[in-house]
Design a protein around this motif. Sequence first.
Motif, PDB file in Angstrom:
ATOM      1  N   GLU A  69       0.874  -1.167   0.000  1.00  0.00           N
ATOM      2  CA  GLU A  69       0.000   0.000   0.000  1.00  0.00           C
ATOM      3  C   GLU A  69       0.913   1.219   0.000  1.00  0.00           C
ATOM      4  OE1 GLU A  69      -3.805  -1.294   2.581  1.00  0.00           O
ATOM      5  OE2 GLU A  69      -1.893  -1.339   3.641  1.00  0.00           O
ATOM      6  N   VAL A  70       0.592   2.174  -0.856  1.00  0.00           N
ATOM      7  CA  VAL A  70       1.444   3.359  -0.995  1.00  0.00           C
ATOM      8  C   VAL A  70       0.592   4.612  -0.834  1.00  0.00           C
ATOM      9  CG1 VAL A  70       3.057   4.597  -2.502  1.00  0.00           C
ATOM     10  CG2 VAL A  70       2.925   2.094  -2.625  1.00  0.00           C
ATOM     11  N   ARG A  71       1.017   5.485   0.074  1.00  0.00           N
ATOM     12  CA  ARG A  71       0.361   6.779   0.272  1.00  0.00           C
ATOM     13  C   ARG A  71       1.234   7.834  -0.389  1.00  0.00           C
ATOM     14  NH1 ARG A  71       0.347   7.199   5.678  1.00  0.00           N
ATOM     15  NH2 ARG A  71      -1.411   5.794   5.820  1.00  0.00           N
ATOM     16  N   VAL A  72       0.630   8.690  -1.192  1.00  0.00           N
ATOM     17  CA  VAL A  72       1.395   9.708  -1.917  1.00  0.00           C
ATOM     18  C   VAL A  72       0.764  11.084  -1.755  1.00  0.00           C
ATOM     19  CG1 VAL A  72       2.193   8.055  -3.664  1.00  0.00           C
ATOM     20  CG2 VAL A  72       0.142   9.398  -4.114  1.00  0.00           C
ATOM     21  N   THR A  73       1.568  12.092  -2.058  1.00  0.00           N
ATOM     22  CA  THR A  73       1.087  13.463  -2.169  1.00  0.00           C
ATOM     23  C   THR A  73       1.373  13.891  -3.603  1.00  0.00           C
ATOM     24  OG1 THR A  73       1.655  13.895   0.136  1.00  0.00           O
ATOM     25  CG2 THR A  73       1.279  15.812  -1.282  1.00  0.00           C
ATOM     26  N   PRO A  74       0.356  13.882  -4.458  1.00  0.00           N
ATOM     27  CA  PRO A  74       0.607  14.226  -5.865  1.00  0.00           C
ATOM     28  C   PRO A  74       1.008  15.691  -6.025  1.00  0.00           C
ATOM     29  CG  PRO A  74      -1.717  13.703  -5.504  1.00  0.00           C
ATOM     30  CD  PRO A  74      -1.023  13.555  -4.197  1.00  0.00           C
TER      31      PRO A  74
END
Length: 163
Positions: A69-74
């Motif tokens: 699972e990957v959390r990003v800030t685009p």
Amino acid sequence: MEDTRRRILNYIERNCKVDEKELAVLLGIDEAVVKSEIGAMEQENIICGYHTMIDWDKAGVEKVNALIEVRVTPQRGRGFEKIAERIYNYPEVSSVSLISGAYDFLVTIEGKSLMEVSRFVSEKLSPIDEVVGTATHFILKKYKDHGTILAQKEKEERMLVIP
């Protein structure tokens, strides 16, 4: 989508090795129509590929699969698409999906060992500027995959007792 295409897709999704002639008979459609529709759907990228599912454990090949699972800030103007593209271009990556919930992407990867998967996460995935968090889950055993049951029921081995 027209009924003919839907019927073809429903069948070949689970039985991609079926011969076009056999499919035509099964669906009660002319073989030329089946062949034409499959060709057209491949050209239109409705049919994106054909896959064979292999039980690598039974084949004696050691592989490690993980869901990350990957959390990003685009970044502004780049969005999720650019981040997803960067991730899916790694050869270790089997799939990338945009998901709802606490994380943004679900990444499936394959490696030779737990250490190789861990290195991928720490050396390739985590250093991406937009990535703010990951959670790795190793797949220990698959029971069902792509609609196919992989787990075999154990046979009861009780002795017959006759009074």
